[in-house]
Design an enzyme around this catalytic site. Structure first.
Site, PDB file in Angstrom:
ATOM      1  N   GLY A   1      -6.364  30.014  58.446  1.00 19.37           N
ATOM      2  CA  GLY A   1      -7.650  29.482  58.877  1.00 19.37           C
ATOM      3  C   GLY A   1      -8.117  30.158  60.159  1.00 19.37           C
ATOM      4  N   ALA A   2      -9.241  29.694  60.691  1.00 19.59           N
ATOM      5  CA  ALA A   2      -9.747  30.205  61.968  1.00 19.59           C
ATOM      6  C   ALA A   2     -10.629  29.141  62.594  1.00 19.59           C
ATOM      7  CB  ALA A   2     -10.532  31.492  61.762  1.00 19.59           C
ATOM      8  N   ASP A   3     -10.791  29.250  63.897  1.00 17.02           N
ATOM      9  CA  ASP A   3     -11.702  28.339  64.599  1.00 17.02           C
ATOM     10  C   ASP A   3     -13.115  28.903  64.626  1.00 17.02           C
ATOM     11  OD1 ASP A   3      -9.678  26.364  65.363  1.00 17.02           O
ATOM     12  OD2 ASP A   3      -8.819  28.062  66.428  1.00 17.02           O
TER      13      ASP A   3
ATOM     14  N   THR B   1      -1.528  28.340  59.672  1.00 10.38           N
ATOM     15  CA  THR B   1      -1.353  27.003  60.258  1.00 10.38           C
ATOM     16  C   THR B   1      -2.714  26.331  60.419  1.00 10.38           C
ATOM     17  OG1 THR B   1       0.657  27.654  61.403  1.00 10.38           O
ATOM     18  CG2 THR B   1      -0.533  25.782  62.332  1.00 10.38           C
TER      19      THR B   1
ATOM     20  N   GLU C   1       0.880  33.334  64.557  1.00  7.01           N
ATOM     21  CA  GLU C   1      -0.172  33.710  63.597  1.00  7.01           C
ATOM     22  C   GLU C   1      -0.557  35.178  63.768  1.00  7.01           C
ATOM     23  OE1 GLU C   1      -2.528  29.483  62.971  1.00  7.01           O
ATOM     24  OE2 GLU C   1      -3.061  30.722  64.676  1.00  7.01           O
TER      25      GLU C   1
HETATM   26  C1  5RP Z   1      -4.006  27.251  64.449  1.00  8.68           C
HETATM   27  C2  5RP Z   1      -5.237  27.938  64.029  1.00  8.68           C
HETATM   28  C3  5RP Z   1      -5.993  27.349  62.893  1.00  8.68           C
HETATM   29  O1  5RP Z   1      -6.061  28.305  61.881  1.00  8.68           O
HETATM   30  C4  5RP Z   1      -7.366  27.000  63.340  1.00  8.68           C
HETATM   31  O2  5RP Z   1      -7.247  26.094  64.427  1.00  8.68           O
HETATM   32  C5  5RP Z   1      -8.183  26.361  62.221  1.00  8.68           C
HETATM   33  O3  5RP Z   1      -7.644  25.124  61.884  1.00  8.68           O
HETATM   34  P1  5RP Z   1      -8.311  24.202  60.778  1.00  8.68           P
HETATM   35  O4  5RP Z   1      -8.144  24.900  59.468  1.00  8.68           O
HETATM   36  O5  5RP Z   1      -7.544  22.904  60.865  1.00  8.68           O
HETATM   37  O6  5RP Z   1      -9.767  24.027  61.155  1.00  8.68           O
HETATM   38  O7  5RP Z   1      -5.636  28.940  64.565  1.00  8.68           O
HETATM   39  O8  5RP Z   1      -3.460  27.822  65.606  1.00  8.68           O
END
Ligand code: 5RP
Length: 237
Positions: free
Chosen positions: A84-86, A28, A105
């Site tokens: 993805g990841a933050d 997501t 996730e």
């Molecule tokens: C969602 C997540 C996303 O993977 C994370 O926020 C990264 O998002 P983006 O690819 O838009 O930077 O953990 O819950």
């Protein structure tokens, strides 16, 4: 190169890992959405895979692209999750949940043989914690849970405010599971394992956004002289 270009470059590299017949966890967020878009194009060209989405948003996107979907109950073992990841550190520890999908996730990633993170290289950090740590909690007894979370954070050697996440309408953001999110603005998390264990000890905490020992690799795309250069952490195979 723009952020979307870099996200797409990481997603394109991840697409090379996909083989016919695979059972895929679909992440997501905007980077995962770039991957789902590319996957949809391959499916249109005849690739046969089945996906388990980690959110209602991803389910709608994948469905619209004609990707065959299943639930995790139908397919409890997956070959590969792309998400993805933050933040990601050198030990493949992650902060996730910026998109409020951390619970699904984490369940999907843990049901997968491999979890490969895709991100632009700005997400690669020496120490986790500059990004506020999302903690998904049950609505019942929210104030008591929030206080207990604050105490657990202090006991784990971290400090910083913990805020209920609000949406643009000023109301608490609700997850797909009907819970709310507390964002812990800690600055740095010196011992993520200690913090993760402390948070799990709090009744009312449904899940936290520290993904520890789950990701097997990360594909990070950086702008080098106007070209996307991809770096791999961990092992893709
Ligand atoms: C969602 C997540 C996303 O993977 C994370 O926020 C990264 O998002 P983006 O690819 O838009 O930077 O953990 O819950």
């Amino acid at each position: 190169m723009s952020g979307p270009d870099l996200r797409r470059a990481a997603a394109a590299r991840a697409l090379e890992l996909v083989e016919p017949g695979m059972r895929l966890g679909l992440g997501t967020g905007s980077t995962a959405a770039a991957f789902v878009d590319l996957l949809g194009a391959r499916v249109r060209d005849g690739l046969d895979v089945v996906g388990v989405p980690t959110s209602e948003a991803t389910r709608r996107q994948a469905q619209g692209l004609g990707i065959r979907l299943a639930t995790l109950d139908e397919l409890p073992h997956l070959d590969l999750t792309i998400d993805g990841a933050d933040e990601v550190d050198n030990n493949l520890r992650l902060i996730k949940g910026g998109g409020a999908a951390l619970l699904r996730e984490k369940i999907v990633a843990c049901a997968s043989h491999r979890m490969v993170v895709i991100a632009d290289a700005s997400k690669h950090v020496a120490t986790l914690g500059a990004f506020p740590l999302p903690i998904e909690v049950n609505l019942f007894g929210l104030t008591a849970t929030q206080q207990a979370v604050e105490e657990a954070i202090a006991a784990a050697g971290c400090r910083g405010p913990v805020d209920l996440r609000l949406g643009p309408d000023g109301h608490p953001v609700k997850t797909d599971g009907g819970h709310v999110i507390l964002d812990a603005k800690l600055g740095r998390i010196p011992d993520p394992e200690r913090l993760g264990t402390a948070l799990w000890s709090v009744p009312g905490v449904v899940e936290h956004g520290l993904f520890l020992g789950i990701a097997t690799a990360a594909i990070l795309a950086a702008d080098v002289g106007g070209q996307a250069e991809v770096t791999i952490l961990g092992r893709l195979a």
